[in-house]
Scaffold this motif. Structure first.
Motif, PDB file in Angstrom:
ATOM      1  N   GLY A  37       0.800  -1.222   0.000  1.00  0.00           N
ATOM      2  CA  GLY A  37       0.000   0.000   0.000  1.00  0.00           C
ATOM      3  C   GLY A  37       0.828   1.266   0.000  1.00  0.00           C
ATOM      4  O   GLY A  37       0.333   2.343  -0.358  1.00  0.00           O
TER       5      GLY A  37
ATOM      6  N   ASP B 142       0.865   3.191  -3.256  1.00  0.00           N
ATOM      7  CA  ASP B 142      -0.366   3.795  -3.754  1.00  0.00           C
ATOM      8  C   ASP B 142      -0.333   5.318  -3.624  1.00  0.00           C
ATOM      9  O   ASP B 142       0.375   5.879  -2.785  1.00  0.00           O
ATOM     10  CB  ASP B 142      -1.576   3.270  -2.970  1.00  0.00           C
ATOM     11  CG  ASP B 142      -1.817   1.785  -3.191  1.00  0.00           C
ATOM     12  OD1 ASP B 142      -1.298   1.243  -4.189  1.00  0.00           O
ATOM     13  OD2 ASP B 142      -2.498   1.170  -2.347  1.00  0.00           O
TER      14      ASP B 142
ATOM     15  N   TYR C 153      -2.524   8.093  -2.211  1.00  0.00           N
ATOM     16  CA  TYR C 153      -3.664   8.106  -1.298  1.00  0.00           C
ATOM     17  C   TYR C 153      -4.237   9.504  -1.097  1.00  0.00           C
ATOM     18  O   TYR C 153      -5.360   9.667  -0.587  1.00  0.00           O
ATOM     19  CB  TYR C 153      -3.264   7.504   0.050  1.00  0.00           C
ATOM     20  CG  TYR C 153      -2.788   8.497   1.074  1.00  0.00           C
ATOM     21  CD1 TYR C 153      -3.552   8.757   2.210  1.00  0.00           C
ATOM     22  CD2 TYR C 153      -1.595   9.191   0.912  1.00  0.00           C
ATOM     23  CE1 TYR C 153      -3.124   9.676   3.152  1.00  0.00           C
ATOM     24  CE2 TYR C 153      -1.165  10.095   1.857  1.00  0.00           C
ATOM     25  CZ  TYR C 153      -1.936  10.345   2.979  1.00  0.00           C
ATOM     26  OH  TYR C 153      -1.514  11.257   3.912  1.00  0.00           O
TER      27      TYR C 153
ATOM     28  N   HIS D 170       2.113   9.640  -1.460  1.00  0.00           N
ATOM     29  CA  HIS D 170       2.083   8.250  -1.026  1.00  0.00           C
ATOM     30  C   HIS D 170       1.959   8.188   0.498  1.00  0.00           C
ATOM     31  O   HIS D 170       2.374   9.123   1.192  1.00  0.00           O
ATOM     32  CB  HIS D 170       3.352   7.530  -1.486  1.00  0.00           C
ATOM     33  CG  HIS D 170       3.549   7.563  -2.966  1.00  0.00           C
ATOM     34  ND1 HIS D 170       2.870   6.739  -3.833  1.00  0.00           N
ATOM     35  CD2 HIS D 170       4.330   8.361  -3.738  1.00  0.00           C
ATOM     36  CE1 HIS D 170       3.242   6.995  -5.068  1.00  0.00           C
ATOM     37  NE2 HIS D 170       4.125   7.981  -5.042  1.00  0.00           N
TER      38      HIS D 170
ATOM     39  N   SER E  55      -6.389   1.419   4.343  1.00  0.00           N
ATOM     40  CA  SER E  55      -7.102   0.162   4.147  1.00  0.00           C
ATOM     41  C   SER E  55      -7.721  -0.280   5.472  1.00  0.00           C
ATOM     42  O   SER E  55      -7.138  -0.067   6.549  1.00  0.00           O
ATOM     43  CB  SER E  55      -6.124  -0.903   3.651  1.00  0.00           C
ATOM     44  OG  SER E  55      -6.678  -2.202   3.777  1.00  0.00           O
TER      45      SER E  55
END
Length: 360
Positions: free
Chosen positions: A111, A114, A116, A126, A141
């Motif tokens: 993650g 990603d 975000y 990130h 998440s």
């Protein structure tokens, strides 16, 4: 909605306190309003490039807060719930997870790549080590949040997310300290202070704290240290003198430096165990000769995230907190704002203090 955050624009650059735009949580995601975030040495390692993550990024991985909103499919938490951020959620499907070694999950940090959020100027951001805790709010998440155990104050609960899980796990899971054994802990920061408390909880008969700073002795003894040694070229000799010339049963290294790892090894008895928690750079080379490895019969082991399973270990830690055996507030040496993080990094580099806690 814009919130304030500490952004690392590039490796080696100073943190920038600026506004960022967070999206609403998508399917499987949770939005959290931070109550507190600990400043960990791993954050410093990310900022200087010792550990690599995509940048620009919002750092911070040790945090706790309140759920603001949840995306579709999230059922284990709801708005208003207190949660601890879990920066290394296990996937349950990789080889390590199939072996029960969830702390080594191959997919735990996926993650971090990603996007975000974005700066107010539109630059992609990130989420550091998945959770981007150096911000007033974050979107993560659902696997990255665990309910705060009953009886643990929300602000103090932030420390459970890394320092305490790592220090406690190094003693109980990796080194598996037994009642009556002797323990040395190298490095009296947040993780080291947690390891000292864990050694006391485990029933260690002698607990030696080692640090470069004489100023940390009071902190170390309050956490459970029975003896305090100021680090020098004579450290191993001093520890052997404190243990009937044998050396300790277990050494826990929390500094991530070659000289400290080597000294921790030298401080253990024949057949002793050294657990390395500290994260060092590739330039930190530790050497041993073949004969001493055979002769001393010692064990040297790396330890990731305390070899912990947060979902299983948080309730155990909470019980220690409620029983008064584990004092989370004793780990905190200063409470700061987002603007205080760069100074906290400087204190780490200077070997000062325990854990700085960003309070929102």
């Amino acid at each position: 909605m814009a919130v304030r955050a500490a952004v690392l624009p590039a490796v080696g650059s100073p943190l920038e306190i600026t506004g960022i735009d967070l999206p609403d949580p998508g399917p499987g995601q949770v939005r959290v309003r931070l109550a507190a975030a600990g400043v960990c040495h791993s954050d410093l390692s990310l900022s200087d490039g010792t550990m690599r993550v995509p940048v620009p990024a919002v750092l911070g991985h040790e945090g706790a807060g309140t759920v603001v909103a949840v995306g579709e499919g999230v059922t284990h938490v709801a708005p208003g719930d207190g949660v601890v951020l879990n920066w290394a959620p296990s996937c349950g499907a990789c080889h390590a997870c199939s072996l029960g070694e969830v702390w080594l999950c191959a997919n735990a940090l996926k993650g971090a790549a990603d996007v975000y959020a974005r700066t107010t100027e539109g630059t992609d951001l990130h989420p550091g080590l998945n959770v981007a805790a150096f911000a007033e709010e974050t979107v993560v998440s659902g696997a990255c949040v665990l309910p705060v155990p009953e009886g643990v104050p929300l602000t103090d609960a932030a420390l459970l997310g890394c320092a305490v899980l790592t220090g406690y796990g190094a003693v109980h899971h990796s080194a598996q300290v037994r009642p009556g054994e002797t323990v040395a802990v190298f490095g009296v920061g947040g993780v080291g202070l947690s390891a000292l408390q864990a050694a006391r909880i485990a029933g260690a008969s002698k607990i030696v704290a080692v640090d470069v700073s004489a100023e940390k002795e009071e902190l170390a003894r309050a956490a459970g240290a029975t003896d305090y040694v100021i680090a020098s070229e004579n450290t191993a000799r001093e520890i052997r003198a404190l243990t009937g010339k044998q050396g300790v049963d277990v050494a826990v290294e929390c500094a991530g430096r070659a000289v400290t790892i080597r000294t921790a090894w030298d401080s253990t008895r024949r057949g002793g165990r050294t657990t390395v928690v500290g994260i060092g750079g590739k330039d930190q080379q530790v050497t041993f000769n073949a004969l001493e490895i055979f002769h001393w019969g010692r064990t040297l082991a790396g330890c990731v995230y305390g070899n912990s399973n947060p979902a299983e270990d948080l309730p155990v830690l909470a019980e220690h907190v409620r029983a008064g055996r584990l004092d989370l507030s004793a780990l905190v040496t200063e409470r700061i704002s987002l603007e205080g993080i760069p100074a906290a990094f400087e204190n780490m580099l200077a070997g000062k203090g325990g854990r700085a806690l960003v309070v929102f």
